[in-house]
Design an enzyme around this catalytic site. Structure first.
Site, PDB file in Angstrom:
ATOM      1  N   GLU A  49      42.134  34.445  42.223  1.00 34.62           N
ATOM      2  CA  GLU A  49      40.959  33.565  42.331  1.00 34.62           C
ATOM      3  C   GLU A  49      40.790  32.655  41.119  1.00 34.62           C
ATOM      4  OE1 GLU A  49      40.961  36.787  43.020  1.00 34.62           O
ATOM      5  OE2 GLU A  49      40.006  37.131  44.966  1.00 34.62           O
ATOM      6  N   PHE A 111      30.047  48.676  47.489  1.00 37.97           N
ATOM      7  CA  PHE A 111      31.471  48.372  47.345  1.00 37.97           C
ATOM      8  C   PHE A 111      31.665  46.869  47.157  1.00 37.97           C
ATOM      9  CE2 PHE A 111      35.595  47.267  49.363  1.00 37.97           C
ATOM     10  CZ  PHE A 111      36.401  47.829  48.389  1.00 37.97           C
ATOM     11  N   LYS A 161      26.642  38.695  52.982  1.00 38.38           N
ATOM     12  CA  LYS A 161      27.316  38.787  54.286  1.00 38.38           C
ATOM     13  C   LYS A 161      26.331  38.655  55.452  1.00 38.38           C
ATOM     14  CE  LYS A 161      30.555  41.862  56.684  1.00 38.38           C
ATOM     15  NZ  LYS A 161      31.847  41.193  56.835  1.00 38.38           N
ATOM     16  N   MET A 476      51.005  27.899  18.894  1.00 34.97           N
ATOM     17  CA  MET A 476      49.912  27.391  18.074  1.00 34.97           C
ATOM     18  C   MET A 476      49.404  28.485  17.134  1.00 34.97           C
ATOM     19  SD  MET A 476      48.422  24.684  17.308  1.00 34.97           S
ATOM     20  CE  MET A 476      48.045  23.335  18.426  1.00 34.97           C
TER      21      MET A 476
END
Lengths: 562, 160
Positions: A49, A111, A161, A476
């Protein structure tokens, strides 16, 4: 007719003109995914994601439109946080939809439940938990409006939901009513006139432009202003592309890895005209010694940016485009005479600085210098590619040696400095512009942060080119350790690395490698000619540093030149 | 310098946490904070006491204004205003000191709101100095518990 929350979701997206969603499904959003095939929208399935948020961000930076991502609750939501914070720091308009457990379970440690509103509060422009289907369309409308208006930024909408499954009449609100949100677009004419008076007096002015110039699409106005005033221009990392690099008034980027002439010009200027830039610490260095002799004009749409770090003499709150247009109008009406003569000593001084310490590197014939790779990419793409970068040395070399001339051609994580940004951002940009050349300039460290998106690129037949400047270090940090920590290279050697060529092949992409300077051009040419995802592994000099460099906390004139 | 801010916000869940989160996230301190609905049930008013130099206060006010749910911010430093806070004080009151407690409460125009064989609970309102003064006096007699509301402030109206 009553629609479900999922149907309303797609109707809203249609109304907002959204054609692409970057997402990853899960239990909480399964009903939205179930509805998706019935709508004319492209879904890009990511593999993590974080990638979805960066792709939406890359899409937004490349197009100027709002990027959209859709993820599930719990871990799906938390995985986007780095991408959201990246967009927040750089003021990029994205809308993130997260699934949420049913409202009856919220707060029960259900959950895959997480308080994403609480988690994302400090790194979103605003966020919403939709508790009632009656609010859904309004909230989505507001989310897009907030994301793109004023100072743009990410907005998160959390969708339980049961709200997705509930039904109601669909009505998309025409107007947004947010009593506490009234961004100032129009610059105050009185302040513009004060700015004009200061400009008329200035002998050694410098324009310092930032990402705001890109966000408000005023590169043309900026160029006109610079030319009208015969005023040299420097930009921040975020502002690169906002002013054409080949222009004779171009100073190069300023700040920690800025050019000698840009930092010297700012240190000696008597009038700094800051446009859509926010005086970041990587730009100012030691605050007391930043532009010490200058009056400062600061144009910004966000009042909090003004006088946050440095004292500003003439603040102008408003959209950069509006402010520049008004300023140009005042300048047209009240022409400043004899500017060529007034500016001559100043521009000559700058030319001297440019000749004394130009950006430079030496390319031998046995070892590839990373700067050489970037310059070759510039040359062979004729400066026309969309460049994304990861973060670190690769990013700074890209900023220094790929000479940007157009806005929205450099997509880079400026504020947050997110390693792993460049590759998914390149995918987002390539989806927006399938026919353009999109190159991610990467390090061997950074590319491994979101490397799983390689399959997303391959699956979607995206011809993204990834140029890995492979120096076997987290370069770096290694450079800081070399300079300030007695070469104590703790945790920065990453010799244990995948074979990037084989890795590309394993995913169905093309892998190419150059180990000698003479191979660089051929590899780039082959990559550009191949209409698929390509990894170019450039084995470069491991010890090369980014110069000039101003050590953190030092004045911008205290540059290490080599 | 101490500043009292009046912040009008949309009366919605999570708004207080946005305001408080802004302070903690940016390293500003809140000394006291009160919040309640206004006459318009859609709007709440937060009264907040904080401290900072001119530059910090400018940032605090701008950052508050930047929050989408914040409608208006008033800095009472710039205007004439009235401020009050209330304290509920449970003070020891044995036979020998009960009269003294009542005298002090009376002088401060406080009110006894609960009595037990060994304590009085007292309500007192006033500005910070008045509350501090009564706490100091009652302190000698033995304070068991104090609950203070934090400040509420309102601008003075024009007299003519």
């Amino acid at each position: 007719m009553k629609l479900t929350g999922a149907q309303i979701f797609f109707e809203c997206l249609k109304a907002e003109g959204v054609d692409t969603i970057f997402g990853f499904p899960g239990g909480a959003v399964i009903d939205i995914y179930d509805e998706m095939p019935k709508h004319d929208i492209r879904h890009v399935l990511v593999r993590h994601e974080q990638g979805a948020a960066h792709m939406a961000d890359g899409y937004a930076r490349a197009t100027g439109r709002v990027g959209v991502c859709l993820v599930t609750s719990g871990p799906g939501a938390t995985n986007t946080v780095t991408g959201i914070a990246t967009a927040y720091m750089d003021s990029i308009p994205i809308v993130i939809f997260t699934g949420q457990v049913p409202t009856s379970l919220i707060g029960n440690d259900a959950f895959q439940e997480v308080d994403i509103i609480g988690i994302s509060r400090p790194c979103t422009k605003h966020n919403y938990l939709v508790k009632d289907i009656a609010d859904l369309a309004r909230i989505i409308r507001e989310a897009f409006y907030l994301a793109r208006s004023g100072r743009p930024g990410p907005v998160l909408v959390d969708l339980p939901k049961d709200v997705i499954n509930a039904k109601t009449e669909f009505k998309y609100p025409k107007k947004v009513s947010l009593p506490g949100y009234r961004p100032t677009y129009e610059a105050h004419l009185g302040q513009i006139k004060r700015a004009y008076a200061a400009i008329a007096k200035a002998k050694k002015p410098v324009i310092y432009a930032g990402g705001g110039v890109i966000a408000s699409s005023c590169a043309r106005e900026l160029k006109r202003l610079a030319e009208t005033l015969r005023c040299p221009v420097t930009t921040t990392l975020m502002g690169l592309g906002g002013f054409p690099a080949p222009h004779d008034l171009w100073l190069g980027m300023l700040g920690m890895h800025g050019t000698f002439r840009a930092n010297m010009a700012v240190a000696n200027t008597d009038l700094l005209i800051a446009i859509g830039a926010r005086f970041d610490d990587r730009v100012t260095g030691k605050l007391d010694e930043f532009a010490p002799r200058a009056k400062i004009i600061h144009i910004d749409i966000d009042p909090t940016s003004i006088s946050k770090n440095v004292r500003v003499d003439i603040p102008i709150v408003g959209d950069c485009k509006d402010a520049l247009r008004k300023l140009l109008h005042v300048l047209d009406e009240n022409r400043l005479e004899g500017l060529d003569a007034t500016r001559k000593p100043w521009l000559e001084q700058i030319q001297k600085w440019k000749e004394t310490y130009p950006l430079a590197y030496e390319q031998s014939d046995h070892e590839i210098k990373p700067q050489y790779v970037v310059e070759k990419l510039y040359e062979l793409s004729e400066g026309k590619a969309i460049i994304t970068t990861e973060v670190g040395q690769n990013q700074m070399w890209a900023a220094q040696y790929y000479h940007f001339s157009e806005p929205r051609t450099l997509l880079t994580s400026g504020g947050l400095g997110t390693m792993g940004y460049g590759f998914p951002a390149a995918i987002g940009a390539q989806i927006a512009f399938p026919d353009r050349l999109v190159i991610d300039i990467a390090g061997d460290g950074s590319i491994q942060m979101c490397i799983q998106e390689l399959i997303t690129a391959v699956e979607n037949n995206l011809p993204v080119k990834v140029a890995i400047l492979n120096n076997q270090y987290l370069g770096m940090v290694r450079q800081w350790q070399e300079l300030f920590y007695n070469k104590h290279y703790c945790g920065t050697c990453i010799k244990a690395a995948p074979d990037f060529v084989k890795l590309a092949e394993a995913y169905g992409a093309l892998g190419l490698r150059a180990t000698k300077p003479s191979e660089v051009e051929a590899v780039i040419r082959e990559a550009f000619a191949t209409p698929k995802t390509v990894f170019m592994d450039f084995v470069v000099n491991p010890e090369e540093g980014v110069y000039p460099m101003v050590p953190a906390g030092k004045a911008m004139t205290e540059m290490l030149l080599v | 310098m101490k500043h009292i801010l009046g912040v009008l916000v949309e009366n919605q869940p999570g708004v207080l946490s946005r305001v408080a989160g802004l302070f903690s996230g940016r390293g500003f301190n809140i000394e006291s904070l009160t919040v309640a609905e206004t006459l318009d049930p859609k709007i709440s008013r937060i009264t907040l006491v904080t401290r900072g130099n001119e530059q910090i206060m400018e940032q605090i006010i701008k950052q508050l204004n930047k929050l989408i749910n914040v409608i208006k911010v008033i800095d009472f430093c710039d205007i004439d205003f009235v401020e009050r806070e209330m304290a509920l004080i449970k003070v020891k009151a044995e036979a020998s000191t009960r009269a003294e407690v009542l005298r002090i409460v009376d002088i401060f125009r406080g009110k006894v709101v609960d009595v037990s064989p060994h304590t009085y609970s007292v309500e007192v309102t006033g500005d910070e100095k008045k509350i501090e003064a009564i706490l100091d006096l009652l302190g000698h007699l033995g304070i068991v518990e104090v609950v203070r509301t934090g400040k509420a402030a309102i601008a003075r109206s024009k007299k003519h």
